[in-house]
Enzyme design. Structure first.
Site, short mmCIF file in Angstrom:
data_model
loop_
_atom_site.label_atom_id
_atom_site.label_comp_id
_atom_site.label_asym_id
_atom_site.label_seq_id
_atom_site.Cartn_x
_atom_site.Cartn_y
_atom_site.Cartn_z
N LYS A 173 -15.49 14.03 17.28
CA LYS A 173 -14.98 14.87 16.19
C LYS A 173 -15.71 16.21 16.24
O LYS A 173 -16.84 16.28 16.73
CB LYS A 173 -15.28 14.22 14.84
CG LYS A 173 -14.68 12.83 14.68
CD LYS A 173 -13.31 12.92 14.08
CE LYS A 173 -12.72 11.56 13.78
NZ LYS A 173 -11.27 11.60 13.74
N HIS A 209 -7.34 3.27 20.88
CA HIS A 209 -6.60 4.29 21.63
C HIS A 209 -7.14 4.48 23.06
O HIS A 209 -6.38 4.53 24.02
CB HIS A 209 -6.65 5.63 20.90
CG HIS A 209 -6.30 5.56 19.45
ND1 HIS A 209 -5.32 4.72 18.97
CD2 HIS A 209 -6.78 6.22 18.36
CE1 HIS A 209 -5.23 4.87 17.65
NE2 HIS A 209 -6.10 5.77 17.27
N GLY A 243 0.84 -1.21 0.00
CA GLY A 243 0.00 0.00 0.00
C GLY A 243 0.86 1.24 0.00
O GLY A 243 0.47 2.29 0.53
N SER A 257 1.64 3.43 -2.08
CA SER A 257 1.27 4.67 -2.77
C SER A 257 0.24 5.46 -1.97
O SER A 257 -0.14 6.56 -2.36
CB SER A 257 0.74 4.35 -4.17
OG SER A 257 -0.30 3.41 -4.03
N GLY A 258 -0.19 4.93 -0.83
CA GLY A 258 -1.31 5.54 -0.09
C GLY A 258 -0.91 6.63 0.90
O GLY A 258 0.28 6.93 1.09
N ASP A 259 -1.95 7.20 1.53
CA ASP A 259 -1.77 8.33 2.44
C ASP A 259 -0.92 8.00 3.67
O ASP A 259 -0.05 8.76 4.06
CB ASP A 259 -3.14 8.79 2.97
CG ASP A 259 -3.82 9.67 1.97
OD1 ASP A 259 -3.18 9.98 0.94
OD2 ASP A 259 -4.98 10.03 2.21
N LEU A 260 -1.22 6.86 4.30
CA LEU A 260 -0.51 6.53 5.54
C LEU A 260 1.00 6.47 5.30
O LEU A 260 1.79 6.97 6.08
CB LEU A 260 -1.02 5.19 6.09
CG LEU A 260 -0.35 4.75 7.37
CD1 LEU A 260 -0.78 5.61 8.54
CD2 LEU A 260 -0.63 3.28 7.67
N THR A 261 1.35 5.84 4.17
CA THR A 261 2.77 5.72 3.84
C THR A 261 3.42 7.09 3.73
O THR A 261 4.53 7.31 4.24
CB THR A 261 2.93 4.99 2.47
OG1 THR A 261 2.21 3.77 2.56
CG2 THR A 261 4.37 4.73 2.14
C1 BG6 Z 1 -6.66 7.70 14.27
C2 BG6 Z 1 -8.11 7.84 13.92
O1 BG6 Z 1 -6.37 6.41 14.69
O2 BG6 Z 1 -6.36 8.61 15.33
C3 BG6 Z 1 -8.45 9.27 13.52
O3 BG6 Z 1 -8.41 6.97 12.83
C4 BG6 Z 1 -8.02 10.21 14.62
O4 BG6 Z 1 -9.83 9.42 13.26
C5 BG6 Z 1 -6.57 9.97 14.99
O5 BG6 Z 1 -8.19 11.53 14.12
C6 BG6 Z 1 -6.18 10.79 16.18
O6 BG6 Z 1 -4.80 10.66 16.34
P1 BG6 Z 1 -3.96 11.82 16.99
O7 BG6 Z 1 -2.59 11.28 17.08
O8 BG6 Z 1 -4.10 13.01 16.09
O9 BG6 Z 1 -4.60 12.06 18.31
#
Ligand code: BG6
Length: 499
Positions: free
Chosen positions: A349, A249, A13, A15-19
């Site tokens: 959010k 988290h 993956g 080419s994607g954003d996370l990378t």
């Molecule tokens: C990601 C969620 O895991 O954590 C996002 O998918 C969220 O929706 C983000 O915005 C928050 O991370 P951080 O490090 O900005 O608190």
């Protein structure tokens, strides 16, 4: 810290954003800080057609936006880029994995290095199974190399969709890799301030003795964001905040703030204690789901002087969606340390501010000496651990105001990370990538803590499906969340820390 082992990191993956937003900025920072040996290679594996140079160019451009070391020096990047390669591939195509195997073999031979390989799944979850099968069929795991090197798999969230799917995915991974080779990322565990929770609790004789139901009244854990879905509506609308933030988290923060001290500070001992802790979280019956959970979804509103759309109006969100963008929970931990102490968790959010914190509130004094001289309602003592932004810890207590009259006001004693250490902490991904390569699993979820968290969250999701559908939207963007979340905590005579 020492230079890393010679290794090859394969990013599925790529080419994607996370990378681009997280993985390469972290790799570049590690490289700039001299952690990379000469024989460290990164190979991108994805469908988008690139040659090595075109891929390197996309990395350079994104580092200039996303890396904490920006602006990026072109000559430095040129040296870094010699470690980067790209294979245009298909996830369900055996020959793509054979090509990858050929790349690994040739690098190992050319540089006379062991076949140490980290497989990083930075793809949508829909192709996880294809990738695991591909690696397996092409025999790219360490035991195939007869001990010549290690192989590890790194997997991002979402790790499953509910308890059952997480269990199945886990089973699939463990049919190919051993648990010691699996790194389930929860980037919150890579944050300095999150790691500091354990240091604060277990290295300070003044705090640990009061860390229990004997002195603590309640604990609040808040992860508040002012951002919306950030262009990820397709994913978010299926997940909702309960899967996106709570299952991972927030449960990790809960376990770190409440866990018992492990016998040794190592991956297994700490994770054993976390599992025990999560097992003690009281499961929610349908009646508890009604009483102890609140869902919200944001309406239009104003954030930072800007008018923002409601969730339903955002691009890619179905207008009749019932997905929650806010959740508040009241949980209990049924063990000796925490019996009777409510844990209030909230995450959402498009809220008034961006802040993640753990607020520990202490019981009031058993007897108020000052009541007879007219001083009532002295504020509860509290410890506020701010994870972000303004990372630090504040202790709030009462002090006599100066003057002849006896008066007590709350004051703060503040520790601030930046001013105390004059260093900017590494990004969470830098720490996690470093640990993956050296083989330290302490900051990664183990299969059992991940599954117990899913069990708890799945019972809430199932409970919601049996209740009347919520009436959304129910909070304004730019507010502190739905009124029902205030009611949840106010009914107990307590208040969210909205200061
Ligand atoms: C990601 C969620 O895991 O954590 C996002 O998918 C969220 O929706 C983000 O915005 C928050 O991370 P951080 O490090 O900005 O608190």
């Amino acid at each position: 810290m020492a230079e890393l082992n010679p290794s090859i990191m394969v990013i599925f993956g790529a080419s994607g954003d996370l990378t681009h937003i997280k993985i390469f900025p972290a790799l570049y920072s590690l490289w700039e800080d001299d952690f990379f040996p000469d024989n460290f290679f990164i190979v991108g594996f994805a469908r988008t057609k690139f040659d090595d140079d075109a891929f390197r160019k996309t990395i350079f451009d994104s580092l200039n936006v996303n890396c904490r070391k920006k602006p990026i020096d072109e000559d430095e990047f040129f040296n870094f880029s010699k470690h980067i390669f790209y294979l245009t591939s298909k996830y369900d195509d055996d020959s793509s994995y054979q090509k990858l195997g050929g790349f690994i073999e040739s690098k190992a031979k050319e540089y006379n290095m062991p076949k140490n390989v980290v497989y990083y799944l930075s793809t949508p979850p829909s192709v996880y199974i294809n990738v695991i099968d591909g690696i397996n069929k092409a025999k790219l795991m360490s035991y195939e190399y007869k001990g010549d090197g290690f192989s590890k798999i790194v997997i991002e969230k979402p790790f499953g969709y509910d308890y059952e799917s997480a269990k199945n995915l886990n089973g699939k991974i463990l049919s190919v890799f051993k648990e010691e080779e699996v790194y389930r990322i929860d980037h919150y565990l890579g944050k300095e301030t999150v790691q500091n929770i354990l240091a604060f609790r277990f290295s300070n004789a003044i705090f640990e003795p009061i860390w229990s139901n004997k002195y603590i009244d309640h604990i609040q854990i808040s992860a508040l964001e002012s951002l919306g879905t950030g262009g990820r509506a397709g994913y978010f609308d299926k997940a909702g905040i309960i899967r996106d933030m709570m299952q991972n988290h927030m449960m990790q923060l809960l376990s770190l703030v409440a866990v018992e001290p492990p016998p040794l500070f190592d991956a297994d001992d700490l994770r054993n204690e976390k599992v025990k802790l999560l097992k003690s979280v009281r499961p929610l019956s349908l009646n508890d789901v009604k009483k102890y959970t609140v869902r919200g979804q944001y309406d239009r509103g104003v954030i930072g002087n800007k008018q923002v759309l409601s969730y339903k109006e955002e691009e890619g969100v179905p207008p009749d969606t019932l997905t929650e963008t806010y959740v508040a929970l009241k949980l209990f931990i049924d063990n000796y340390r925490w019996a009777g102490v409510p844990f209030y968790l909230r995450s959402g959010k498009r809220l008034k501010m961006h802040r993640t914190e753990i607020a520990i509130y202490f019981k009031k004094m058993p007897y108020s000496l000052f009541a007879k001289v007219g001083i009532e309602n002295i504020k509860q003592n509290s410890i506020i651990i701010t994870i972000q932004p303004n990372e630090g810890i504040a202790i709030n207590f009462g002090a006599k105001t100066p003057g002849f009259k006896l008066n007590i006001e709350p004051v703060n004693m503040v520790f601030n990370y930046k001013s105390s250490f004059k260093l900017s902490p590494p990004d969470a991904y830098e720490r996690l990538l470093y640990d993956i390569i050296i083989g330290d699993q302490t900051l990664f979820a183990r299969y059992d803590d991940m599954l117990i968290a899913w069990q708890l969250i799945t019972s809430i999701i199932k409970g919601w499906s049996k209740l009347e559908p919520p009436v959304f939207p129910n909070y304004e963007a730019g507010s502190w969340g739905p009124k029902e979340a205030d009611d949840l905590i106010n009914a107990d005579g307590r208040f969210w820390n909205n200061n």
